[in-house]
Design an enzyme around this catalytic site. Structure first.
Site, mmCIF file in Angstrom:
data_model
loop_
_atom_site.group_PDB
_atom_site.id
_atom_site.type_symbol
_atom_site.label_atom_id
_atom_site.label_comp_id
_atom_site.label_asym_id
_atom_site.label_seq_id
_atom_site.Cartn_x
_atom_site.Cartn_y
_atom_site.Cartn_z
ATOM 1 N N THR A 52 0.855 -1.184 0.000
ATOM 2 C CA THR A 52 0.000 0.000 0.000
ATOM 3 C C THR A 52 0.897 1.243 0.000
ATOM 4 O OG1 THR A 52 -0.204 -0.123 2.390
ATOM 5 C CG2 THR A 52 -1.957 -1.173 1.091
ATOM 6 N N THR A 54 1.420 4.485 1.508
ATOM 7 C CA THR A 54 2.159 5.073 2.629
ATOM 8 C C THR A 54 3.081 4.047 3.274
ATOM 9 O OG1 THR A 54 0.349 6.622 3.019
ATOM 10 C CG2 THR A 54 1.921 6.315 4.817
ATOM 11 N N CYS A 55 2.607 2.822 3.388
ATOM 12 C CA CYS A 55 3.401 1.755 4.012
ATOM 13 C C CYS A 55 4.665 1.472 3.206
ATOM 14 C CB CYS A 55 2.565 0.480 4.120
ATOM 15 S SG CYS A 55 0.969 0.724 4.932
ATOM 16 N N SER A 56 4.532 1.445 1.881
ATOM 17 C CA SER A 56 5.651 1.103 0.995
ATOM 18 C C SER A 56 6.569 2.273 0.689
ATOM 19 C CB SER A 56 5.107 0.556 -0.331
ATOM 20 O OG SER A 56 4.404 -0.634 -0.113
#
Length: 188
Positions: A52, A54-56
């Site tokens: 996803t 923001t996570c990545s």
């Protein structure tokens, strides 16, 4: 609702075993989190999902970048837990080039549910996922808690990120004053 200790949960992980040979030399291995964290001071952060945005693009790479800074303030390891299976977490780690942060699969959401952080993101097609939070765990006891605002905003499309940023956590660990969070860890 808030826990002072991490729950006793076993995650289903995959570990490389070259004795297996072939294109997929990995075997299943249970990982008991309380055993993994026993006698250690670690950071655990959780996020909505592998791959996803923001996570990545932000959170996981930033924890990887600051890993050595965390070691300087007495952190023995940094772990990312997501409600994804072991195969997805492995491929995500390869894609990100992560080798310092350990990516852990909570495929069924058992850990996340017991932490009180499992949310329904079905309106986005995600199903049940984790809310974004982070904690410092010292010998299985939570000493610092960081949580993004808005967990009770059901149906919200937002994905806040700031409270759980590694820079924020590092500053809290560098501050000699004890900072617990979550209403001072529910008044201990």
């Amino acid at each position: 609702m808030f826990r002072r200790e991490i729950p006793d949960v076993t995650l289903k992980t995959r570990v490389r075993d070259d004795a297996l040979g072939g294109d997929n030399p990995f075997r299943w291995q249970d990982l008991k989190l309380r055993d993994e964290f026993a006698g250690r001071r670690v950071i655990v952060f959780s996020l909505p999902g592998a791959f996803t945005p923001t996570c990545s693009n932000e959170q996981c790479p930033a924890f990887e970048r600051l890993h050595d800074e965390f070691a300087k303030v007495g952190i023995d390891g940094v772990y990312c837990i997501a409600v994804n299976d072991a195969f997805v977490m492995y491929q995500w780690g390869l894609k990100l080039g992560v080798n310092k942060v350990r990516l852990l699969p909570d495929g069924s959401g058992h850990f996340t549910r017991r932490m009180g952080m499992l949310i329904d993101k079905d309106h986005l097609g995600f199903g049940l996922r984790s809310w974004r939070y982070a904690m410092v765990v010292d010998d299985n006891r939570i000493t610092h808690w960081f949580e993004e605002p808005g967990i009770n905003d059901t149906g919200a499309d937002s994905d806040p990120y700031g409270e759980t940023a590694p820079e924020h956590i590092l500053r809290a660990l560098q501050d000699p004053a004890p900072a617990m969070g979550a209403e001072e860890l529910a008044a201990t």
